[in-house]
Scaffold this active site. Sequence first.
Site, mmCIF file in Angstrom:
data_model
loop_
_atom_site.group_PDB
_atom_site.id
_atom_site.type_symbol
_atom_site.label_atom_id
_atom_site.label_comp_id
_atom_site.label_asym_id
_atom_site.label_seq_id
_atom_site.Cartn_x
_atom_site.Cartn_y
_atom_site.Cartn_z
ATOM 1 N N TYR A 101 10.233 13.773 -5.323
ATOM 2 C CA TYR A 101 9.093 14.535 -5.846
ATOM 3 C C TYR A 101 8.743 13.992 -7.226
ATOM 4 C CZ TYR A 101 6.530 18.389 -8.030
ATOM 5 O OH TYR A 101 5.593 19.126 -8.687
ATOM 6 N N GLU A 189 0.272 15.137 -8.305
ATOM 7 C CA GLU A 189 1.578 15.449 -7.712
ATOM 8 C C GLU A 189 1.788 14.657 -6.429
ATOM 9 O OE1 GLU A 189 3.558 19.722 -7.360
ATOM 10 O OE2 GLU A 189 2.217 19.419 -5.676
#
Lengths: 384, 294
Positions: A101, A189
Amino acid sequence: MDLFEYQGKQYFARYGIPTSPGGVADSVDEAIEQAKAAGFPAVVKAQVQVGGRGKAGGIRLVNNEQEAKEAAEFILGLDIKGHVVKRLWIEHASDIKKEYYASFTLDRNAKLHLAMVSAKGGVDIEEVAATDPEAIKRLHINPIDGISYDQALDLAKSAGIDQEALDGVASVLVKLYECYTLGDADLAEINPLILTPQGKVHALDAKVTLDDAAAFRHPEWDAFRGVSELDGRERLAKEKHLNYIGLEGSVGIIANGAGLAMSTLDVVNQVGGSAANFLDLGGGAGADVMSAALEVINTDDRVEVVLVNIFGGITRCDEVAKGIVDALSSVEMRSPIVIRLDGTNADEGRRILADADLRGVIIEKTMIGAAKRAVEIVDEGASK
Amino acid sequence: MSIFVDENTKVIVQGLTGSQGKFHGLRNKAYGTKVVGGVTPGKGGTDVEGVPVYDSVQDAVAATGATASFIVVPPKFAPEAILEAAAAGISFIVCITEYIPAKDEAMVFNVLRRNYPGTRLLGPNCPGILSPGKCNIGITSGDIALAGGPVGIVSRSGTLTYQALNELSLKGVGQTTCVGIGGDPVPGTTFIDCLAAFEQDPETKAVLMFGEIGGSDEEKAAAFIKENVTKPVVSYIAGVTAPPGKKMGHAGAIVSGGMGTAQAKMDALAQAGVHVARNPTEAGEIMVDIVKGL
């Protein structure tokens, strides 16, 4: 502006962030062509701005043309939590060894940019933050200094990214920071950021929110417009540069300033009513903006009364009053309007309204008085 | 007394020759503010209804001795204007400009913090500062304020700042200073800055604080009040019934850590001993009672 996954990936590509080759399809035939172009096995992904696509059946792995056809037929038109799928993104399926992530956003508390990296990607990151906060490593970045490759590398190491992926992740972080800053994103993101068995690091998903205030220096954003998920009224409001959110109640709200608009909702609620919408005219609204706001509210048949709450600062009440008079000369309002005007040029504004002698327009002196009057009108209508 | 500005504060207006700058700059002057000059590159040597215009902030400061600047320029030029003012030695900058990109705001804030620690920026995207009867820098209509104190006002949203003034003035309660800090993600001046200044100001006897949902500045203010503020504080948080705002993806939710809802803010304030009102009118009423009992 929230981007769809495929738009986010197109945006990533501008900043050199590696993604899988793929394309967009709006029909079953296009989907088959895109799948062939991407090469099998391919992934067919619903383009909706809501989480949980996979669980809802909105993402499918396909191995041949027949499967691509079936997947497209199933996913196009699928309703995922109220979002109907109109577009697909189809890309070559990636082999996944690890899922990470990475994101950049603004930390309003520290007033610095914030990088977050985790070796536990591919899952709901909020869940990770709640259950295993140590698994997410953070780095504050002063915008004056930016982030260097070495800092990105240290961050990736501290997050426990695998040795063979460190260089790839660090280089993606540097590029993602450019996408976030130069690209004027409020959020950039990647979840998951994957490591393939061949040792390559690339973005399997893209979540990008653009800062609308920076649109003046991004002509390339025009390509992202016109495909939003907004309903008809929200789109009309957006075209008119109004900050509008539809709700379920019967009192149409128009106010200047987000704070005053929210407060108007609060007060309507507290005197026993419910708002049909949130509408902030913004600062310095002229007659045309006021007129556009009434037009938007008038298309909502849940609205039984319109409450206009204006406290002039940079917005001038005489302009607002002219807008109301203009609007009422061209638009036939379906419901009465209760108006409260205060602040800059309020006396003149009230005089313009009084002189125009408009039918169905009620002037109230205070915010709470106007809210009460509006709710009374709804109640009177209900008792008839 | 007042905070940040007073009757002697000399102000220049960056953007005085524009329509908004002229309207509000001259209105501030008519209110009694010492508006001593304007700045518009290329228009030095001209004037706007008797107020001299200079090419740069540096020229304006040299000629007038101004210490404050009111910035009324479009978002594209505002960041540069703020830094120009700071570099020229202006110590108090009010920037009302709305829609400055967040990246520019973050950059300006950090340049000020690092290179010009003595400069205070109010805003951007704020209504400005008003010390009734003394000084008005910004876009607030001066006639809704009432001079004489004893209440200090600090508010995040622009129009709610006017509502706060209005609620007190209608009830005959005056204000020492009213500060609109603005609702942008990176405000130059925070609730805490204002609360600290009001606590120090002998004429301010109580503080009215209007916040709104989002961010965690109100929670931080609550913690500050608990430790540092002895004067009574009345608050109202807008957005109890507001629709959930556009969620800034997961990263945003993690940063805010569950803070930011109206209820969380109201609870934090109540625990800090603040009187929490449900709407602006109720906040005004509570403040009237407090002022009566002083």
